[in-house]
Design a protein around this motif. Structure first.
Motif, PDB file in Angstrom:
ATOM      1  N   LEU A 103       0.842  -1.273   0.064  1.00 51.05           N
ATOM      2  CA  LEU A 103      -0.110  -0.003   0.182  1.00 51.05           C
ATOM      3  C   LEU A 103       0.715   1.350  -0.125  1.00 51.05           C
ATOM      4  CD1 LEU A 103      -2.844   1.313   0.236  1.00 51.05           C
ATOM      5  CD2 LEU A 103      -2.261   1.228   2.722  1.00 51.05           C
ATOM      6  N   ASP A 104       0.304   2.400  -0.860  1.00 50.66           N
ATOM      7  CA  ASP A 104       1.307   3.382  -0.850  1.00 50.66           C
ATOM      8  C   ASP A 104       0.907   4.096   0.448  1.00 50.66           C
ATOM      9  OD1 ASP A 104       1.763   6.290  -0.847  1.00 50.66           O
ATOM     10  OD2 ASP A 104       1.147   6.371  -3.091  1.00 50.66           O
ATOM     11  N   VAL A 105       2.051   4.549   1.226  1.00 49.64           N
ATOM     12  CA  VAL A 105       2.224   5.209   2.521  1.00 49.64           C
ATOM     13  C   VAL A 105       1.319   5.990   2.516  1.00 49.64           C
ATOM     14  CG1 VAL A 105       4.273   6.505   2.391  1.00 49.64           C
ATOM     15  CG2 VAL A 105       3.589   5.487   4.557  1.00 49.64           C
ATOM     16  N   ARG A 106       1.098   6.925   1.711  1.00 47.26           N
ATOM     17  CA  ARG A 106       0.122   8.252   1.624  1.00 47.26           C
ATOM     18  C   ARG A 106      -1.343   7.765   1.939  1.00 47.26           C
ATOM     19  NH1 ARG A 106       2.443  10.641  -3.915  1.00 47.26           N
ATOM     20  NH2 ARG A 106       2.073   8.481  -4.124  1.00 47.26           N
ATOM     21  N   LEU A 107      -1.708   6.578   1.576  1.00 43.95           N
ATOM     22  CA  LEU A 107      -3.048   6.095   1.635  1.00 43.95           C
ATOM     23  C   LEU A 107      -3.363   5.165   3.041  1.00 43.95           C
ATOM     24  CD1 LEU A 107      -3.347   4.823  -1.936  1.00 43.95           C
ATOM     25  CD2 LEU A 107      -4.093   7.077  -1.100  1.00 43.95           C
ATOM     26  N   ALA A 108      -2.399   5.086   3.770  1.00 44.18           N
ATOM     27  CA  ALA A 108      -2.591   4.384   4.829  1.00 44.18           C
ATOM     28  C   ALA A 108      -3.200   4.797   5.786  1.00 44.18           C
ATOM     29  CB  ALA A 108      -1.144   4.216   5.466  1.00 44.18           C
ATOM     30  N   ASP A 109      -4.142   4.013   6.837  1.00 40.22           N
ATOM     31  CA  ASP A 109      -4.716   4.679   7.711  1.00 40.22           C
ATOM     32  C   ASP A 109      -3.939   5.136   8.985  1.00 40.22           C
ATOM     33  OD1 ASP A 109      -6.619   5.063  10.037  1.00 40.22           O
ATOM     34  OD2 ASP A 109      -7.185   3.004  10.268  1.00 40.22           O
ATOM     35  N   LYS A 110      -4.125   6.478   9.310  1.00 37.05           N
ATOM     36  CA  LYS A 110      -3.268   7.109  10.236  1.00 37.05           C
ATOM     37  C   LYS A 110      -3.920   7.243  11.497  1.00 37.05           C
ATOM     38  CE  LYS A 110      -0.445   8.988   6.483  1.00 37.05           C
ATOM     39  NZ  LYS A 110      -1.265   8.472   5.375  1.00 37.05           N
TER      40      LYS A 110
END
Length: 262
Positions: free
Chosen positions: A200-207
Motif C-alpha cells: 500500500l502507498d504509505v500516503r493512503l495508509a490509515d493514520k
C-alpha cells in the motif's frame, strides 16, 4: 572556578574505565555510557540522566562556562584533565574536551497514547539509528523501539541523534516479532515499510489510532518473522530507477506522512 582534582595520566584507572565505555561490550557489562561534547552532555543532564563523572579540560570549562557550571552541579564527581587525557576519551576528530560518564536510562514508553511509534528492526549503522531517532523526535513520534542491531549508546549513534537518544522515549527489545505481537494486543496497527510495488502507498495508509512503523535492516530489510506479525505492508512510491531509500531516509519519509495524521 573550583579547585577540582586534575588528572594528567592516561593510565589513571578512572580514565581507563571511562575510555573502555567507547566499546559496546563494556557498555553492556556496566550499564554505563560516555557522552562527549557540550550539547550532548547538557542534554543528558537536563533530561535527568544520572551523571557519575565529568571530565573536562580547564580551557573547555572556560569556553563553555555556563554548561560546565550546570554539569558540575549535576555530576557526582568532577575532574579536570589535560589534552593528552582528553584524546584518550575522545571519539571525534575535533573534540570539545567535555566528557560525562552516565548511567543508561531505563525504558520509558507507556504505549498508552494514540499516535505513531517507530520500530527499528536490526539497524546496524549507528549513523542511521541516530538519524532515525532525531527524525522521530522532530516528526512527533511517541517513542522509539529499538530491536537488535547497534547499541543506542554508541558514540556515533549519540552524535548522529543530536541528543535525541538521551531526550526521547526509547525502549529496547531483543525480538521485533514478539514486540509487535505484544503491541497488537494493546490495540496497535503495525505497518512494515517495504520496497514492494504491491504494498500500500504509505500516503493512503490509515493514520488513526495507535500505529507502529517498522523500518528494517539496511541490507536484508525487515525480518520475515516481524513482517508476518505486521498488520499491513506499506511502501514509498519511487520515480526513475531508484528501487529503495536507505533506512534513515525511508523512516523520515514514513514519519513525515504520519506527522500530519488525518
Amino acid at each position: 572556578m573550583k579547585n577540582f582534582e586534575t588528572i594528567t595520566s592516561r593510565a589513571n584507572q578512572k580514565i581507563r574505565d571511562a575510555s573502555a565505555l567507547l566499546q559496546a561490550r563494556e557498555r553492556k557489562k556496566t550499564g554505563l555510557f560516555i557522552a562527549e561534547g557540550a550539547r550532548l552532555c547538557e542534554d543528558a543532564a537536563i533530561n535527568g540522566t544520572e551523571i557519575l563523572r565529568l571530565f573536562i579540560t580547564k580551557k573547555a570549562a572556560e569556553t563553555y562556562s555556563d554548561i560546565f557550571s550546570m554539569l558540575a552541579e549535576s555530576s557526582k564527581e568532577v575532574y579536570f584533565i589535560d589534552g593528552a587525557v582528553a584524546e584518550k576519551l575522545s571519539d571525534t576528530e575535533a573534540s570539545q574536551n567535555i566528557f560525562c560518564v552516565c548511567r543508561q536510562r531505563k525504558s520509558d514508553i507507556s504505549f498508552e497514547d494514540d499516535g505513531f511509534y517507530l520500530m527499528t528492526d536490526n539497524i546496524q549503522n549507528p549513523d542511521n539509528l541516530g538519524a532515525l531517532s532525531r527524525s522521530a523526535e522532530a516528526f512527533g513520534a511517541k517513542g522509539l523501539i529499538v530491536s537488535g542491531g547497534c547499541d543506542i549508546y554508541s558514540p556515533k549513534a549519540l552524535r548522529a541523534s543530536m541528543g535525541a537518544l538521551v531526550r526521547f522515549p526509547v525502549v529496547r527489545t531483543g525480538n521485533s516479532a514478539e514486540k509487535i505481537t505484544e503491541l497488537k494486543k494493546l490495540g496497535f496497527k503495525a505497518l512494515a515499510c517495504v520496497p514492494d510495488s504491491g504494498a500500500l502507498d504509505v500516503r493512503l495508509a490509515d493514520k488513526s489510532g495507535k500505529t507502529v512503523l517498522v523500518i528494517g535492516n539496511e541490507g536484508a530489510g525487515i525480518s520475515e518473522e516481524a513482517k508476518k506479525e505486521c498488520t499491513g505492508l506499506v511502501t514509498i512510491p519511487m520515480a526513475g530507477r531508484a528501487e529503495s531509500l536507505n533506512a534513515a531516509a525511508a523512516g523520515a519519509v514514513m514519519m513525515w506522512e504520519f506527522s500530519g495524521r488525518k
